[in-house]
Structure formats: C-alpha cells, structure tokens
Design an enzyme around this catalytic site. Sequence first.
Site, PDB file in Angstrom:
ATOM      1  CG  HIS A 443      -1.753  -1.258   1.346  1.00 51.98           C
ATOM      2  ND1 HIS A 443      -1.510  -2.170   2.342  1.00 51.98           N
ATOM      3  CD2 HIS A 443      -2.765  -1.763   0.607  1.00 51.98           C
ATOM      4  CE1 HIS A 443      -2.336  -3.193   2.224  1.00 51.98           C
ATOM      5  NE2 HIS A 443      -3.111  -2.960   1.174  1.00 51.98           N
ATOM      6  CG  HIS A 444       4.017   1.653   1.346  1.00 53.42           C
ATOM      7  ND1 HIS A 444       4.902   0.775   1.958  1.00 53.42           N
ATOM      8  CD2 HIS A 444       3.074   1.940   2.289  1.00 53.42           C
ATOM      9  CE1 HIS A 444       4.521   0.549   3.194  1.00 53.42           C
ATOM     10  NE2 HIS A 444       3.413   1.238   3.420  1.00 53.42           N
ATOM     11  N   PRO A 445       2.193   2.999  -3.097  1.00 53.02           N
ATOM     12  CG  PRO A 445       0.141   3.451  -4.141  1.00 53.02           C
ATOM     13  CD  PRO A 445       0.729   2.831  -2.912  1.00 53.02           C
TER      14      PRO A 445
END
Length: 513
Positions: A443-445
């Site tokens: 969840h770190h784009p």
Amino acid sequence: MDRFLVIGGGSAGCVLARRLSDDLSVKVTLLEAGVANSHSVLKDPKQWPFLANTEFDWGFNTMPQEYTNWRSHRWPRGRVLGGSSSINAMAHVRGHLDDFDSWEANGCLGWGYADLLPYFVRSETSPYSESPYHGTQGPLQLIQPDDPHPVTRCFMAAIEDQGYEPIDEHNGQFMIGPTLNTMTIVNNQRLSVADAYLAPILPRDNLEILDQCLVDKLLIDKDNRCIGVTYIRHNKQHHVYADNGVILCSGTIGSPQILLRSGIGAADHLETLSIKPRVNLPGVGKNLHDHCLGAGNVYESRRSLPQSKYQHSESLFYLDSDNATSAPDLVFACVTLPVVTEQFETPNFDSAYTLLYGVTSPESRGFIRLQSADPYAPPIIDPQYLSTSKDRDRFLEALDFARDIGGSKMFTDWRKREHLPGPKIRSKTRRRDFNRAAAYTHHHPVGTCRMGVDSEAVISPDLSVYGTENLFIVDGSIIPKITTGPTNAAIVAMAEKASDILLERPLLNKIYI
C-alpha cells in the site's frame, strides 16, 4: 484575499491546508473527493485490515500481473478526509537517510535527509523528545506499544537470536535491528493526519473545506497558467479559482489522472483519448512503483491467540542482506492474524499468525494511464510487480529469511506448524511459485509525477509542474525513488517543507547528525 487551492485531503493536503492557513493573510480552499466526517470504524486501530472495499476506499484494481500468476491486485486508497492515513496500518517510519540523499544526488537539491529532518521534527510529538532526531510540539503524536503481543515478543527475540542488536526505534540513528513500531495511535484511537493537523484548528475563517468534490480538470489560461479547477459535487459541475497557486495533493493515482485529463502528459497518449495536449510531459504516469509484500509465511498456533491491544502489527524488522551498511533492502513484519492472498484459504483469525516479507527498494517500474477522459472511469494501473529478476531473487531471499525467523526456537511456545508455504515447499522452483501466489501490495505506491531535473521529470525541486505556472504537486506521486519504510511519514515531512516553499518563508536550517 489571495487564495491557495489544495486538491485532495490526504496526508499532504491536510498538512498544507493547516500550514498555509496558519498565515492569516491568505485563504485556503481544500477540495476532498470523499467525506469530511470521520466514521467510528476509522477510529478503531484494529479495523484497518477490514477497510478495503468500504465507502472510504477508492477501490482501485491493477492490471493482471505476469509475475504474480496474472492476478489483478486490489489497491485500497483512502477516499475520506485524511486520505490513506485514515485507513492505513498507522506505522510511522521515515525511511533511511540514504533514501533522501539519493534524491538529492539525482538533482532534487534541497530534498536530502539533512534538509527534511527539521520537517520530520516539526511534524511530531515523540516519546523520544530528548533525541535530536525528534520533536516535542508537532501535530503527530507518536507512541510505541508498552504491552506488545506475546507473538511480537517472540518475533523480536528470534531476530535478536539471529545476531541482530535491538534498537530503540526506527526513526533515530539506526534502522536495522529488532524494535517495536512507532505508531500514530492516541488513547487507543487512530490519529489520522486530518485528526492531527486539521481537527484542532477548525473552524478557521481563512480555511474552507469542501468534501465530496471530484476534481475533473485544471483551468489553464492561454499562457499555461493554472487559475483554478472544475469539480463535480452532487452531480453538478462547479469552478473554483486560485491566485496564489493550485496544489495537486491527489496522490500517486489521482494527481496524474487530473494532469492527463487537463492535457498535461505524453501527447501521443492524450491524442488517442481525444484530449488536446497542452504541455507535453511524457513522464506523467510513469515511474510507478510500490513495496510488494509476501502474504505470507503463516503459522498455525498451538492455542488461541490473544487479540492485539494495538493494530495487529506491532513490529517491523529491516535487513541489509548485503551487509553494505546502506539502506536496508528487505523488510519483515509480524502480524498477529493470518494474512493471505486470494490464492489461499484463510485460517481462523485466532488460530494463526503471519510473518510478512518484502523488498524495500524494488527495481520494477510500471505506469498509470487513462482509459478515457471520463473522470469517473478508473485508470489503468500497471505496477509491473516483480518484473525484474533482481526483485524476484530478493523476494525469494526475503521468504527464506522469514522462514528462518518463523522456525526459530523462540516461537516454540506458540508455533504448532508452518501453514504457508508449508513443509513440502522447499525447492527453489516451488518457493518461487509460492511467491507468485503470495505477492500483494504494501500500500505504498509512489512516483507517477516524479520530481527531478531530467526530461522524464514532471515537477522541479521547487514543486512546480514543468511547462506551467501557478501549478504545484505535493504528495507521494512526486517521490523519485521509494523510501525504505512506509511512505506516510515522509509525505507529511515533504508537505511541511512544501508549505514554507509555497509561502516563500525561510526554510528550516538543515540538521546534520
């Protein structure tokens, strides 16, 4: 009164709305696509694993990924004031100093670790207040667990048994070593960036927050000066204008979409969608990358697991597998619940725990594109997970080390058996096959409106969009290369610095430690 227009009420947008409106000589309008009122389910730290596909999630999905069994991955992103800080796991990890120094070395002058450290300090109130690395009066109140889960204790003991010295925390002098997570939790409730930065100062006469506003396009005059935006609220189109600046804070997915719909991006891509190109910036939407985790190395428990008193994931361990004394390249998390992808059956929640594992600095790069000019149409998201052999090799190393930890004698009191990958998964081929099924997003784009000075960069180090005036971007999309840890802490510090840049205030002095 001069106006700043902030597009997106995520982490960066909330920081900017607060810091810009601290100057009473300007007016700030913040447009947020989600709702402004926080729901009780968002306040409970234990609910974060279950917030995907709710009304607070944009509900994005990726294209099928070749190296993850052609699966389409869900990409939860917060659609609520506070953005993804309202639905994430609340871990507060800045990253390694080499992360930021590499940005500066590649042309992003003023964005090295020494430049950002004073803004990390300004953003927080830390339990390590006597340390030169930490602040005492910032909006973000940070804690570490004072009663960690027994399985978390086993996890840290197993790492120490591997020869790694414990450290106090992730955000000080050292990053490698067993330690408890620093978290944005206060009085057993989530502290989102909206809670920290905006709630204490509202209402404020020079700050206007409009929720449920889907921004369609930028308003750009004949001189390529951005003067405002069009947005849709309650099925009606509206215009709002800004004198001082329009600041995109819509995130790694939202900001490139708005640029592209406004004619800023690769001209050939825009023309295929019948969008008239205004500024040919081929880098818009490129450089997409994300931390990819393995979900997971799962163990059946000998007895029913007690519930975490915090948020189920109380420790991260970072490892430099090359012993190169640089930024760690692998990460491991102990989660007191079973965490698996849709490729596997999920055990009962009180009967299994998980060691997640991943690569901190992936080489794989993907892209975001529009599939149409319709603002309601979801974008094409292709992170190209594990598309380089180095990423796949490192991912395999991470799985193997996770199993070394999980099989440690330190877990003897809790480990019944390895559930996943399972005792039969031993050959390199079968372990690689397992990784294809276990891979999923951390969840770190980041990276789709990259800051830099080359032809593929979208914004300059002063945060302005190339080829335009009065248009700026401040969010995870501008990160050139992903930080070692979760990205939220870095985005908050970047927005803190951005507020000084935009208000033309003196920047805080560098801190060399």
